[in-house]
Enzyme design. Structure first.
Site, short mmCIF file in Angstrom:
data_model
loop_
_atom_site.label_atom_id
_atom_site.label_comp_id
_atom_site.label_asym_id
_atom_site.label_seq_id
_atom_site.Cartn_x
_atom_site.Cartn_y
_atom_site.Cartn_z
N SER A 99 0.06 -8.22 -8.52
CA SER A 99 0.55 -7.06 -7.46
C SER A 99 1.72 -7.13 -7.09
O SER A 99 2.36 -8.18 -7.04
CB SER A 99 -0.66 -7.14 -6.54
OG SER A 99 -1.64 -6.89 -6.78
N GLY A 138 0.41 -13.59 -10.63
CA GLY A 138 1.46 -12.71 -9.95
C GLY A 138 1.22 -11.14 -10.77
O GLY A 138 2.14 -11.04 -11.68
N GLU A 153 -11.65 -11.31 -15.69
CA GLU A 153 -11.80 -11.37 -14.41
C GLU A 153 -13.05 -10.64 -14.29
O GLU A 153 -13.98 -10.99 -13.30
CB GLU A 153 -10.55 -10.66 -13.91
CG GLU A 153 -10.62 -10.63 -12.09
CD GLU A 153 -9.84 -9.56 -11.59
OE1 GLU A 153 -8.85 -8.89 -12.26
OE2 GLU A 153 -9.41 -9.84 -10.31
#
Lengths: 375, 411, 375, 411
Positions: free
Chosen positions: B137, B135, B254
């Site tokens: 954006s 969570g 990421e």
């Protein structure tokens, strides 16, 4: 140059373009379009062919379908430049209707000389039409067709027929013993089956048509010549549609870029957004100028019509692709959703990009004209 | 790159042999369902269940979380995850469904959570029993993550969370979310904090998950709305106001630039899987007519396909070169290009495919005559998700220009 | 993949690359290059062939010209990956010398088997060489030559011969009664005339060579096969040169963009400068990765050498063009002057872009490999 | 566009007939010297003299300065310059050498100078007897013009000027310069003033002109250095501190967007004139071999040439459309694109030509075998002058994005 400076875009054309712009602005905002064509997002859906017949009837009543019909067939005989102006506004509205397909048929019929007058008369009366001249391979060459005609009966199939479910008549190219002729047939004729295609574009309707011994009226035995004469106008008005739609994409994206804040600035502050949007504008303007040049050539310098129309459609296909990509990218996450209107134009433009030949195809033909064909 | 030319430790050599044998004996058979292209496109419970079973068996065998401490459910090994990954990819196993959990949540939790939270959450994360989502954006915070407005207000030992997250992949299956939010409105960066919060168990009790529809017509992303969700303070990671720093750990992993190797498997294909690559593009060109010949014979089409072949191979060889230090100028220079290149190559491949298909390029999934079942236009449209999400291509170029080339900051 | 993960770029290669970098940094700063080759700006000048023979001799003494010579001919037999590393540094320094031309000849001679060993032995001894295999049309096809050989005498002309005035020997391809053979000839042989070309690139020397009954040693009767076997290495090391030069262009431009202030910011602040410089970096890295992949294939997976080398040179030609354009543009006014060093690399890169085939040419051949030739 | 479709006034109709007749009788014959591609490339006195003679005869006949007041040496006509231009271009006359004088200095002087300065300077400007140059750019002020540092210090009725201007075309022939400088260091924009200053008559007396060498090896541009040059206050244009506003008049006319039509003629070619356009590019492709056939037969070369043909024609048709108000969305939208497009089309045409020429593309002016005498690589290199000078392409895109699209200012 035999062309008039102003592209032959006179007062009448100016009024027509302005009234078209007002017509769509008053009657057909983009949310109406979205509500009409985008109700079912399922990617495996069939094509739905939703359109606004009442508005369309108003357009017919305004005489827009008869604009290009020559005066000998009781049409308005307006120059292509004026028609392009109207179509530019239609593209800006992405209005789903059979205007382009009917104009396409009109230009081919007009190229048939007096033989086309009966069919043209029907168009003057308000009948709509579309071309059924493309084979299963999607060849854009005038001579390629999968339909044959023997003893006045059509057999075979025509593919990539635009707005098939919206029109009353088809102008079909078919091979017969003597060569290639054009035939005029009602879409509800016995033996004619419309198979809708499931296409990406939500604002258009496309189908392939099966002919099983369909009785048809032969319009012209000089089919290839008529098609080749008409193609420049067909390419040019499609390019005009693209210009209008691209201008919508540009202005909508500019508006978003001025609103959306990121990193303490509106998006449009950033040159990574600003400069490509300028490039979109540059492509649109190049394309628009080439559209009216081509239109004017069709009207006043026909020996260069094909050359200039190839330029217009080659430019339009590039414009459609680039404007569409940037419109989604700069809308960011929201531009990637179904609820944001940009996808409607993105999809319409991808369809237009390829329809009647992509940029590479048109440039290859342009090269044949300017540099001579390669043996 | 299955076999490595670098020197392996004894532990790695032994572990590789073990993995290879285990995979030989335990690689799952052909999937009973159509597999999606990536974990982020999982649509059905049946797909999820199949993939979860695979992840659990791999975890139970010690192939996942190898380098994490044993205390939190890891294998306690040293630089062995890359070995397991190489062997799983070599064996063409299914991919693992808990991709956000493994790649982003796990290293963040390990580095920033309290011990007992790690012990509670990581084992079920590794096993895939708990799917995780992210969570970050929000409607008003896309590329500019630091603008998040979701707010947590302190109430004793609890926090009351209100806000609106978007683009949360897998939220419809997720038990947990890593959540970047605001605990102080007066400082942009220092007002951010980072939590892990329950999703599935809180549905209807402060959490709502709503699917977002993509331009392709598909679902897959979600909006997640928090209305007075209560969360224990223990689920806050690191100090109050340090959310931005915690988020950097997440983003670094990421991008594959974190210190912990992410567990990866993959390579198994089901019949209808259709990859956006030049092999399939060439296939399309062979089967599409253009000017009365196959498109594959058109010199212009050939040239444009080869442009993409060169870029695709360049990306692959970049990844190879990124492990050869003698051929690197800057440690992150290649790594930070991966996402930009992969997404733009996919976009250009999709665009060219649609053009190669010509008139047929407009035919979509529901059309029997569509080339490759209409998956090309879908892939082309989906590519915009790639160039937009997780830092747009524009943001990626800023990062590369500033961090690698050392150019002045644009923002 | 049969290739080693690390491209076979081992410790020896690492040391060679580092020592080459240091050698050029210590001995050949760019102002030295400019002073040497750019003294006469007159655009109608002839090519001057200014170079630093002393430094070159040091390079020969370091054994760099014998790196690629197989061990059977007393060379070092180093892998192409290692040679590419050295050439990357040479390109970064834009050092005018016959290293590439000698390596090119070396790879062709090595492909001749034992027949090439005598000539290779001369290279091991420090002789320099160049290929004279290109016809007046500038065809990059191995079989095209304008030179013939009858009774051991060469006649005709070879064009686009690199570093002709710097080398001792030429390896010439010539047609004879049996087919196409390769010949080894001294540049001062009687009947051989070197006509220097006036080229844009100031760092290279190019000429066309006239042969009038020049006596020559036949090296191999399998000329086309040897040339085709060697071409991947030739393309790959030229691509390595381009990578090195492009990295100089990138870093020099980045430095200027960080220094030069416009509108209250350094140039590099602006995304219109920053993002294209990132694109230059992306192209360089792609190219560099493809270079070492191709080099490694030549060393360890020869059946894919041509495929990968085409990729490397296609990528290199695009990189050269884009990096060069941006380096001048972002240096602004100063970049447009003769006194600013960027023009040296701009011109070298344009030369390299076209030498041994441009991007389009390489992609066409790559397509033949990956998609099959078109009938 | 020679013949105009718009309604002409009686004055225009009559004037057109007069011009046509005069040109029929007085158009100069073939030039005795090689003509450069544009006035900015005039290299020799012989070229200059020939072109000055032509300009003077055209001025004496009333074809130059038509719309300027008679008091300053103009024709006192109404919107007749465009008629004269059309007729001169139709007659393929030589171009006029005093291009900066006519296009930039004259309208600026007219709008901002004192009456007696206009009367002194404009007649010899129109006749071409006085060549003019422009002193705007400096080493530290390229695209960011407002950063100029050349300084004028007041000394009674005089100003003492010190500074360094670069990129001044024609300075080696110029009698006068329009000069943007600083009279106050404490305000960026409001500290600028605008002068006209003598060059040739002040050489060695405060003015030094030094040729700059371009990357092509050509001269043509100059540096102009001011060391204590004394100038009368009468040569200051408009008020002190209003230099930026005066410069806007200059730049507006440079872009063809000013109210006064600039006198233009041209079209006469000498043998070795080689234009950077697609007609010549096609010619090159016909005469260059590629893979054993003419390059003109290669589908990839054809496609790329056609891309340029489309852009070149698009630019031409933009210019035509810019006079058809019913087809315009914004008054300056097309005009402001001209410079950007013309320069980038020239650059891409040059680049493609060099590539089409293949191995021969590297042969330069001194080589007998060079295609088109080596003018293609020269044109390609010179194109960077076009994308850099007078506002780089990057600055042009800012202007278009901000003024036409209304996007937020980047600076």
């Amino acid at each position: 140059m035999a062309q008039p400076d102003n592209f032959g875009f006179g007062e009448e054309a100016t009024l027509l373009k302005e009234s078209a712009r007002k017509f769509f602005a008053d009657n057909f905002a983009t949310d109406k379009l979205h509500g009409m064509v985008a109700s079912d997002p399922n990617p495996e859906r069939m094509s739905e062919c939703a359109w606004d017949r009442d508005l369309w009837q108003q357009m017919v009543d305004l005489g827009w379908t008869a604009l290009a019909v020559p005066e000998v067939a009781d049409g308005l005989g307006m120059p292509v430049a004026a028609v392009a102006g109207l179509v530019e506004e239609l593209g800006r509205a992405a209005f789903p209707c059979p205007l382009l397909s009917t104009l396409n048929a009109t230009y081919v019929l007009a190229a048939c000389g007096s033989a086309g007058e009966t069919a043209l008369g029907e168009i003057t009366q308000g009948r709509t039409a579309s071309l059924a001249i493309t084979n299963k391979q999607g060849s854009w060459e005038a001579a390629d067709t999968d339909v044959t005609c023997e003893q006045g009966k059509l057999n075979g199939s025509a593919c990539f027929v635009q707005e098939a479910r919206k029109v009353d008549r088809l102008l079909v190219s078919a091979r017969n013993a003597a060569g290639l002729s054009l035939y005029w047939v009602a879409t509800d004729a016995p033996g004619l089956t419309i198979h809708p295609d499931a296409i990406v574009d939500l604002t258009r309707d496309q189908a392939h048509i099966q002919f099983d011994s369909v009785e048809a009226l032969e319009v012209s035995t000089e089919g290839v010549a008529a098609l080749e004469q008409a193609m420049p106008a067909i390419w040019t008005i499609l390019a005009a549609d693209i210009v209008g739609a691209a201008e919508w994409q540009l202005q909508t994206t500019v508006e978003y870029a001025n609103t959306r804040q990121q990193f303490e600035h509106p998006l449009g502050f950033f040159q990574a957004v600003k400069h490509p949007l300028v490039d979109v504008m540059v492509l649109i303007d190049q394309c628009k100028s080439l559209v009216y040049n081509a239109a004017c050539a069709i009207d006043t310098e026909p020996e260069r019509a094909a050359e200039y129309a190839h330029m217009a459609k080659a430019s339009a296909s590039e414009t459609a692709a680039f404007a569409s990509g940037r419109s989604v990218q700069y809308h960011g996450g929201i531009g990637f959703t179904w609820e944001c209107f940009v996808h409607l134009y993105f999809k319409r433009q991808k369809h237009s990009q390829m329809l009647w030949g992509d940029a590479v195809w048109h440039r290859a033909r342009l090269a044949d004209i300017l540099m001579g064909a390669v043996a | 790159m299955p076999e490595s030319a670098r020197e392996e430790t004894a532990e790695q050599v032994e572990f590789r042999a073990y993995c290879r044998q285990w995979l030989k004996d335990n690689r799952p058979g052909d999937p009973p369902v159509r597999l999606p292209l990536s974990p982020l496109e999982i649509m059905t419970e049946a797909q999820l269940t199949y993939l979860q079973q695979w992840q659990k068996s791999a975890y139970d065998a010690g192939l996942i979380g190898c380098d994490y401490p044993k205390a939190v459910g890891g294998g306690g090994r040293n630089d062995c995850q890359r070995v397991a990954n190489e062997e799983m990819i070599r064996a063409k196993t299914p991919f693992m469904p808990n991709v956000i959990g493994l790649g982003m949540a796990a290293p963040t939790v390990l580095h920033h959570a309290q011990e007992k939270v790690k012990e509670q959450l990581l084992p079920r994360l590794f096993s895939g029993e708990d799917i995780w989502c992210q969570g970050f954006s929000e409607p008003g915070a896309g590329s500019d993550l630091a603008s998040v407005q979701t707010f947590a207000e302190r109430k004793g030992d609890k926090w009351i969370i209100n806000g609106h997250k978007v683009w949360t992949s897998l939220a419809h299956f997720a038990e947990w979310m890593i959540l970047l939010l605001r605990t102080d409105r007066s400082h942009k960066y220092d007002g951010l904090s980072y939590f892990v919060v329950p999703i599935r168990s809180a549905l209807g009790k402060g959490v709502t998950v709503r699917p977002l529809i993509k331009i392709t017509g598909e679902t897959g992303f979600n909006e997640v709305i928090f209305e007075d969700l209560e969360v224990d303070d223990i689920y806050r990671l690191d100090e109050l106001g340090k959310g931005w720093q915690v988020a950097m750990t997440t983003l670094l992993h990421e991008r594959g630039a974190g210190e912990l190797q992410t567990p990866r498997s993959g390579g198994m294909k089901s019949k209808s899987t259709h990859a956006t690559n030049t092999t399939n593009l060439i296939e399309l060109a062979r089967n599409t007519g253009r000017n009365g010949k196959p498109a594959a014979d058109d010199p212009l089409i050939r040239d444009r396909i080869m442009e993409l072949v060169v870029r695709e191979m360049g990306l692959g060889q970049n990844q190879r070169r990124s492990r050869v230090s003698a051929l690197l100028d800057h440690p992150a220079r290649l790594l930070l290009q991966n996402k930009l290149l992969a997404s733009e190559i996919a976009q250009d491949t999709g665009a060219l495919a649609v053009e190669v298909a010509g008139a047929s390029g407009s035919l979509y999934l529901g059309d029997d005559n569509a080339p490759a079942g209409g998956q090309w236009p879908m892939a082309y449209m989906n590519s915009y998700g790639m160039t937009i999400a997780a830092g747009t291509s524009e943001v990626q170029r800023n990062i590369l220009g500033e961090r690698v080339l050392g150019l002045a900051k644009s923002k």
